[in-house]
Design a protein around this motif. Structure first.
Motif, PDB file in Angstrom:
ATOM      1  N   THR A 212       0.824  -1.211   0.000  1.00 24.97           N
ATOM      2  CA  THR A 212       0.000   0.000   0.000  1.00 24.97           C
ATOM      3  C   THR A 212       0.858   1.261   0.000  1.00 24.97           C
ATOM      4  O   THR A 212       0.498   2.260  -0.620  1.00 24.97           O
ATOM      5  CB  THR A 212      -0.948   0.017   1.211  1.00 24.97           C
ATOM      6  OG1 THR A 212      -0.190  -0.182   2.426  1.00 24.97           O
ATOM      7  CG2 THR A 212      -1.996  -1.070   1.093  1.00 24.97           C
TER       8      THR A 212
ATOM      9  N   ALA B 148       2.048   1.752  -3.531  1.00 22.66           N
ATOM     10  CA  ALA B 148       0.952   2.230  -4.380  1.00 22.66           C
ATOM     11  C   ALA B 148       0.722   3.724  -4.174  1.00 22.66           C
ATOM     12  O   ALA B 148       0.464   4.462  -5.139  1.00 22.66           O
ATOM     13  CB  ALA B 148      -0.321   1.443  -4.077  1.00 22.66           C
TER      14      ALA B 148
ATOM     15  N   ARG C  98       3.718   5.779  -5.709  1.00 18.98           N
ATOM     16  CA  ARG C  98       3.688   5.808  -7.178  1.00 18.98           C
ATOM     17  C   ARG C  98       2.338   6.268  -7.720  1.00 18.98           C
ATOM     18  O   ARG C  98       2.176   6.402  -8.941  1.00 18.98           O
ATOM     19  CB  ARG C  98       4.029   4.426  -7.727  1.00 18.98           C
ATOM     20  CG  ARG C  98       5.456   3.975  -7.412  1.00 18.98           C
ATOM     21  CD  ARG C  98       5.718   2.579  -7.932  1.00 18.98           C
ATOM     22  NE  ARG C  98       7.079   2.156  -7.686  1.00 18.98           N
ATOM     23  CZ  ARG C  98       8.106   2.347  -8.516  1.00 18.98           C
ATOM     24  NH1 ARG C  98       7.900   2.979  -9.659  1.00 18.98           N
ATOM     25  NH2 ARG C  98       9.313   1.925  -8.214  1.00 18.98           N
TER      26      ARG C  98
ATOM     27  N   ASP D  64      -0.459   4.651  -8.031  1.00 17.57           N
ATOM     28  CA  ASP D  64      -0.784   3.641  -9.050  1.00 17.57           C
ATOM     29  C   ASP D  64      -1.599   2.521  -8.409  1.00 17.57           C
ATOM     30  O   ASP D  64      -1.087   1.743  -7.613  1.00 17.57           O
ATOM     31  CB  ASP D  64       0.515   3.092  -9.637  1.00 17.57           C
ATOM     32  CG  ASP D  64       0.273   2.087 -10.764  1.00 17.57           C
ATOM     33  OD1 ASP D  64      -0.903   1.824 -11.085  1.00 17.57           O
ATOM     34  OD2 ASP D  64       1.266   1.573 -11.303  1.00 17.57           O
ATOM     35  N   THR D  65      -2.876   2.437  -8.757  1.00 16.35           N
ATOM     36  CA  THR D  65      -3.742   1.413  -8.171  1.00 16.35           C
ATOM     37  C   THR D  65      -3.333   0.003  -8.584  1.00 16.35           C
ATOM     38  O   THR D  65      -3.609  -0.957  -7.865  1.00 16.35           O
ATOM     39  CB  THR D  65      -5.207   1.634  -8.581  1.00 16.35           C
ATOM     40  OG1 THR D  65      -5.304   1.659 -10.012  1.00 16.35           O
ATOM     41  CG2 THR D  65      -5.745   2.947  -8.026  1.00 16.35           C
ATOM     42  N   SER D  66      -2.665  -0.134  -9.725  1.00 13.15           N
ATOM     43  CA  SER D  66      -2.257  -1.469 -10.165  1.00 13.15           C
ATOM     44  C   SER D  66      -1.236  -2.086  -9.210  1.00 13.15           C
ATOM     45  O   SER D  66      -1.060  -3.312  -9.187  1.00 13.15           O
ATOM     46  CB  SER D  66      -1.678  -1.418 -11.579  1.00 13.15           C
ATOM     47  OG  SER D  66      -0.436  -0.739 -11.601  1.00 13.15           O
ATOM     48  N   ARG D  67      -0.562  -1.235  -8.432  1.00 11.88           N
ATOM     49  CA  ARG D  67       0.410  -1.737  -7.467  1.00 11.88           C
ATOM     50  C   ARG D  67      -0.264  -2.499  -6.321  1.00 11.88           C
ATOM     51  O   ARG D  67       0.410  -3.167  -5.532  1.00 11.88           O
ATOM     52  CB  ARG D  67       1.227  -0.577  -6.892  1.00 11.88           C
ATOM     53  CG  ARG D  67       2.028   0.181  -7.935  1.00 11.88           C
ATOM     54  CD  ARG D  67       3.255  -0.587  -8.350  1.00 11.88           C
ATOM     55  NE  ARG D  67       3.988   0.083  -9.426  1.00 11.88           N
ATOM     56  CZ  ARG D  67       5.186  -0.270  -9.837  1.00 11.88           C
ATOM     57  NH1 ARG D  67       5.808  -1.276  -9.261  1.00 11.88           N
ATOM     58  NH2 ARG D  67       5.773   0.380 -10.828  1.00 11.88           N
TER      59      ARG D  67
ATOM     60  N   THR E  53      -2.338  -4.922  -6.767  1.00 16.53           N
ATOM     61  CA  THR E  53      -2.692  -6.261  -7.259  1.00 16.53           C
ATOM     62  C   THR E  53      -2.272  -7.387  -6.314  1.00 16.53           C
ATOM     63  O   THR E  53      -3.033  -8.353  -6.134  1.00 16.53           O
ATOM     64  CB  THR E  53      -2.089  -6.488  -8.653  1.00 16.53           C
ATOM     65  OG1 THR E  53      -2.606  -5.496  -9.555  1.00 16.53           O
ATOM     66  CG2 THR E  53      -2.446  -7.865  -9.178  1.00 16.53           C
TER      67      THR E  53
ATOM     68  N   ALA F 105      -4.939  -8.815  -3.897  1.00 16.99           N
ATOM     69  CA  ALA F 105      -6.233  -9.255  -4.437  1.00 16.99           C
ATOM     70  C   ALA F 105      -6.925 -10.269  -3.542  1.00 16.99           C
ATOM     71  O   ALA F 105      -8.158 -10.293  -3.454  1.00 16.99           O
ATOM     72  CB  ALA F 105      -6.033  -9.834  -5.841  1.00 16.99           C
TER      73      ALA F 105
ATOM     74  N   GLU G 219      -8.557   1.895  -2.904  1.00 17.70           N
ATOM     75  CA  GLU G 219      -8.451   1.942  -4.365  1.00 17.70           C
ATOM     76  C   GLU G 219      -9.197   3.149  -4.926  1.00 17.70           C
ATOM     77  O   GLU G 219      -8.707   3.837  -5.832  1.00 17.70           O
ATOM     78  CB  GLU G 219      -9.004   0.657  -4.968  1.00 17.70           C
ATOM     79  CG  GLU G 219      -8.147  -0.563  -4.727  1.00 17.70           C
ATOM     80  CD  GLU G 219      -8.795  -1.831  -5.219  1.00 17.70           C
ATOM     81  OE1 GLU G 219      -8.077  -2.697  -5.745  1.00 17.70           O
ATOM     82  OE2 GLU G 219     -10.034  -1.962  -5.088  1.00 17.70           O
TER      83      GLU G 219
ATOM     84  N   ARG H  51      -7.375   6.226  -6.818  1.00 14.75           N
ATOM     85  CA  ARG H  51      -7.745   6.517  -8.208  1.00 14.75           C
ATOM     86  C   ARG H  51      -8.096   8.000  -8.373  1.00 14.75           C
ATOM     87  O   ARG H  51      -7.696   8.640  -9.364  1.00 14.75           O
ATOM     88  CB  ARG H  51      -8.928   5.638  -8.611  1.00 14.75           C
ATOM     89  CG  ARG H  51      -9.252   5.646 -10.092  1.00 14.75           C
ATOM     90  CD  ARG H  51     -10.341   4.655 -10.418  1.00 14.75           C
ATOM     91  NE  ARG H  51      -9.949   3.285 -10.119  1.00 14.75           N
ATOM     92  CZ  ARG H  51     -10.425   2.559  -9.114  1.00 14.75           C
ATOM     93  NH1 ARG H  51     -11.340   3.082  -8.293  1.00 14.75           N
ATOM     94  NH2 ARG H  51     -10.002   1.326  -8.914  1.00 14.75           N
TER      95      ARG H  51
ATOM     96  N   THR I 186      -5.123  10.282  -8.639  1.00  8.09           N
ATOM     97  CA  THR I 186      -4.386  10.275  -9.915  1.00  8.09           C
ATOM     98  C   THR I 186      -5.191  10.879 -11.056  1.00  8.09           C
ATOM     99  O   THR I 186      -4.631  11.159 -12.117  1.00  8.09           O
ATOM    100  CB  THR I 186      -3.995   8.833 -10.300  1.00  8.09           C
ATOM    101  OG1 THR I 186      -5.178   8.055 -10.475  1.00  8.09           O
ATOM    102  CG2 THR I 186      -3.137   8.211  -9.222  1.00  8.09           C
TER     103      THR I 186
END
Length: 233
Positions: free
Chosen positions: A28, A31, A34, A36-39, A41, A44, A61, A65, A68
């Motif tokens: 976290t 994320a 950066r 970046d929500t993809s960080r 993953t 999950a 998330e 989002r 950004t």
């Protein structure tokens, strides 16, 4: 309603323990750094760790989002502050839920409570039947018992009438709400009794709820004590 609405299921406990708290903290933080929500993953599995943890992850998330995609610097800054707060909420949720999972597993070694099948269509009087088991000591054999709660308020809607979108009459809808509340409250009440007394011998076979309006004292088995707070969705 079933007991797994009150306790974490085995699958939820497995998902929760699939990611160590230190890993949650590191992922976290990266994320956020950066943006970046993809960080996120690697986290999950936490989506399957119960509604509390899954909700906190989704909240993080969402705020990340917004941080950004905000149209102005002030909006992005506010969203980032909210994301920082959401991260802390997620870390706390993971910690508390892991503690809860450990406690539930310890308790299940000495007592268990289960709901017996109810009526096919909700109606008054509401009847909630529970079965329970307990051990007098960790090495002793399981003992068992049953209890039935009956709730029949005088203000219940009359039978018959038009059925709504859910296929229930107004009486059926009110009975379903009451059954949900009584079930959740009754399970917690029996758990509280077993937790404090260490035995189910004093639990009656039947309890008639006299209250016209249900509250957290309606199903209590311990004197002058309510159950843990019942929260309606």
């Amino acid at each position: 309603m079933r007991l797994n609405e009150l306790r974490l299921s085995p699958d939820e406990r497995t998902a929760l323990r699939a990611v160590e708290p230190a890993r949650v903290a590191a992922v976290t933080q990266e994320a956020l750094d950066r943006e970046d929500t993809s960080r996120l993953t690697p986290l999950a599995r936490l989506r399957d760790a119960g509604r509390y943890v899954a909700g906190r992850l989704a909240n993080l998330e969402d705020h990340l989002r917004k941080a950004t995609t905000g149209r102005t610097g002030s909006l992005r800054d506010r969203a980032r502050e909210e994301a920082l707060s959401a991260r802390q909420e997620l870390l706390q949720a993971v910690e508390r839920t892991r503690e809860r999972a450990d406690e539930e597993e310890r308790e299940e070694q000495i007592f268990r409570v289960e709901q017996s099948p109810g009526m096919q269509e909700p109606d008054f009087p509401v009847r909630v039947r529970l079965s329970f088991m307990w051990k007098d000591s960790a090495s002793s054999a399981w003992r068992s018992g049953r209890i039935a709660y009956i709730y029949s308020p005088s203000h219940a809607p009359a039978a018959g009438g038009r059925r709504g979108a859910g296929g229930l009459t107004r009486r059926g809808v009110e009975a379903a709400k009451a059954e949900r509340f009584v079930t959740l409250s009754a399970i917690r009440s029996v758990e509280d009794y077993l937790r404090e007394k260490g035995t189910g011998e004093g639990i009656p076979e039947q309890v008639r709820i006299r209250d016209e309006t249900l509250d957290n004292f309606s199903t209590a088995l311990l004197p002058r004590r309510g159950t843990r707070q019942v929260e309606e969705e």
